[in-house]
Scaffold this motif. Structure first.
Motif, short mmCIF file in Angstrom:
data_model
loop_
_atom_site.label_atom_id
_atom_site.label_comp_id
_atom_site.label_asym_id
_atom_site.label_seq_id
_atom_site.Cartn_x
_atom_site.Cartn_y
_atom_site.Cartn_z
N MET A 1 0.76 -1.15 0.02
CA MET A 1 -0.04 -0.10 0.07
C MET A 1 0.91 1.31 0.15
N ILE A 2 1.82 1.06 0.87
CA ILE A 2 2.98 2.32 0.84
C ILE A 2 3.40 2.60 -0.45
N ARG A 3 4.01 1.60 -0.82
CA ARG A 3 4.67 1.77 -2.26
C ARG A 3 3.75 2.44 -3.56
N SER A 4 2.72 1.75 -3.56
CA SER A 4 1.58 2.45 -4.34
C SER A 4 1.16 3.77 -4.28
N THR A 5 0.91 4.20 -2.87
CA THR A 5 0.94 5.68 -2.65
C THR A 5 1.89 6.46 -3.04
N LEU A 6 3.30 5.97 -2.71
CA LEU A 6 4.52 6.51 -3.14
C LEU A 6 4.42 7.02 -4.64
N CYS A 7 4.37 5.60 -5.35
CA CYS A 7 4.19 5.71 -6.67
C CYS A 7 3.17 6.76 -7.33
N ALA A 8 2.15 6.84 -6.78
CA ALA A 8 0.96 7.64 -7.37
C ALA A 8 1.59 8.96 -6.83
N LEU A 9 1.99 9.40 -5.71
CA LEU A 9 2.40 10.81 -5.29
C LEU A 9 3.65 11.18 -6.36
N VAL A 10 4.56 10.28 -6.44
CA VAL A 10 5.60 10.51 -7.55
C VAL A 10 5.38 10.99 -8.77
N ALA A 11 4.03 10.06 -9.30
CA ALA A 11 3.56 10.45 -10.61
C ALA A 11 2.96 11.82 -10.92
N LEU A 12 2.21 12.07 -9.61
CA LEU A 12 1.29 13.36 -9.61
C LEU A 12 2.40 14.70 -9.74
N ILE A 13 3.22 14.23 -8.84
CA ILE A 13 4.24 15.38 -8.36
C ILE A 13 5.29 15.69 -9.78
N ILE A 43 12.35 18.58 -6.46
CA ILE A 43 13.13 17.58 -5.82
C ILE A 43 12.66 16.28 -6.40
N VAL A 44 11.58 15.81 -6.79
CA VAL A 44 11.09 14.56 -7.05
C VAL A 44 11.69 14.11 -8.41
N GLN A 45 11.69 15.22 -9.39
CA GLN A 45 12.33 15.23 -10.59
C GLN A 45 13.77 15.04 -10.61
N THR A 53 18.88 6.71 -7.01
CA THR A 53 18.06 7.10 -6.16
C THR A 53 17.38 5.72 -5.27
N ASP A 54 17.50 5.55 -4.08
CA ASP A 54 16.99 4.73 -3.15
C ASP A 54 15.50 5.18 -2.77
N TRP A 55 14.59 4.84 -3.21
CA TRP A 55 13.40 5.37 -2.97
C TRP A 55 12.75 4.86 -1.71
N THR A 56 13.59 3.82 -1.18
CA THR A 56 13.13 3.33 0.23
C THR A 56 13.52 4.65 1.17
N LYS A 57 14.45 5.22 0.91
CA LYS A 57 15.12 6.27 1.80
C LYS A 57 14.61 7.70 1.50
N VAL A 58 13.68 7.97 0.30
CA VAL A 58 13.17 9.15 0.34
C VAL A 58 11.99 9.23 1.20
N ASN A 59 12.00 10.56 1.78
CA ASN A 59 10.91 10.77 2.72
C ASN A 59 10.25 12.21 2.27
N ILE A 60 9.06 12.14 1.25
CA ILE A 60 8.56 13.29 0.86
C ILE A 60 7.85 14.06 1.60
N GLN A 61 7.32 13.17 2.72
CA GLN A 61 6.40 14.03 3.66
C GLN A 61 7.49 14.61 4.74
N ALA A 62 8.54 14.27 5.15
CA ALA A 62 9.48 15.27 5.82
C ALA A 62 9.84 16.45 5.10
N LEU A 63 10.04 16.21 3.82
CA LEU A 63 10.36 17.59 2.88
C LEU A 63 9.28 18.45 2.95
#
Length: 123
Positions: A1-13, A43-45, A53-63
């Motif tokens: 679930m988290i991975r699909s949410t991150l992918c959706a967020l990355v796609a939208l951003i 930043i996402v771009q 990029t190791d997406w498991t270490k990316v914290n967009i919420q913290a940014l």
């Protein structure tokens, strides 16, 4: 679930980031929409363009949280300055949410300011 949410967020951003970069060299705006959204898009771009990029270490919420703090300090804090010789004191205050943001920002950015300038910085 988290991975699909991150992918959706990355796609939208990433879509606005692509649009943002498409404007470079034109007379159109470079920043798309609200500044925090544009910063996250950029930043996402940058991360997307880096194959390491190791997406498991990316914290967009913290940014995002940090950008919200920056906005609160910049737009809602009250700053009083006192100077004595070469010492400058900034007293930054505000409502509870602003005061909390000020505390986080001062703690996070004081060491960087000290390194960049050689000044003695106390928060």
């Amino acid at each position: 679930m988290i991975r699909s949410t991150l992918c959706a967020l990355v796609a939208l951003i990433a879509l606005p980031a692509a649009a943002q970069h498409a404007h470079q060299g034109s007379d159109g705006p470079l920043e798309t929409g609200q500044s925090a959204f544009a910063a996250i898009s950029e930043i996402v771009q940058i991360l997307s363009d880096d194959p390491g990029t190791d997406w498991t270490k990316v914290n967009i919420q913290a940014l995002r949280d940090h950008l919200v703090d920056m906005d609160l300090v910049t737009t809602q804090a009250t700053v009083n300055t006192q100077t004595e010789g070469r010492i400058v004191e900034f007293r930054v205050t505000g409502e509870r949410i602003v005061a909390d943001a000020v505390a986080r920002m001062a703690t996070a950015h004081s060491p960087m300011l000290e390194l960049a300038t050689g000044w003695t910085v106390t928060a």
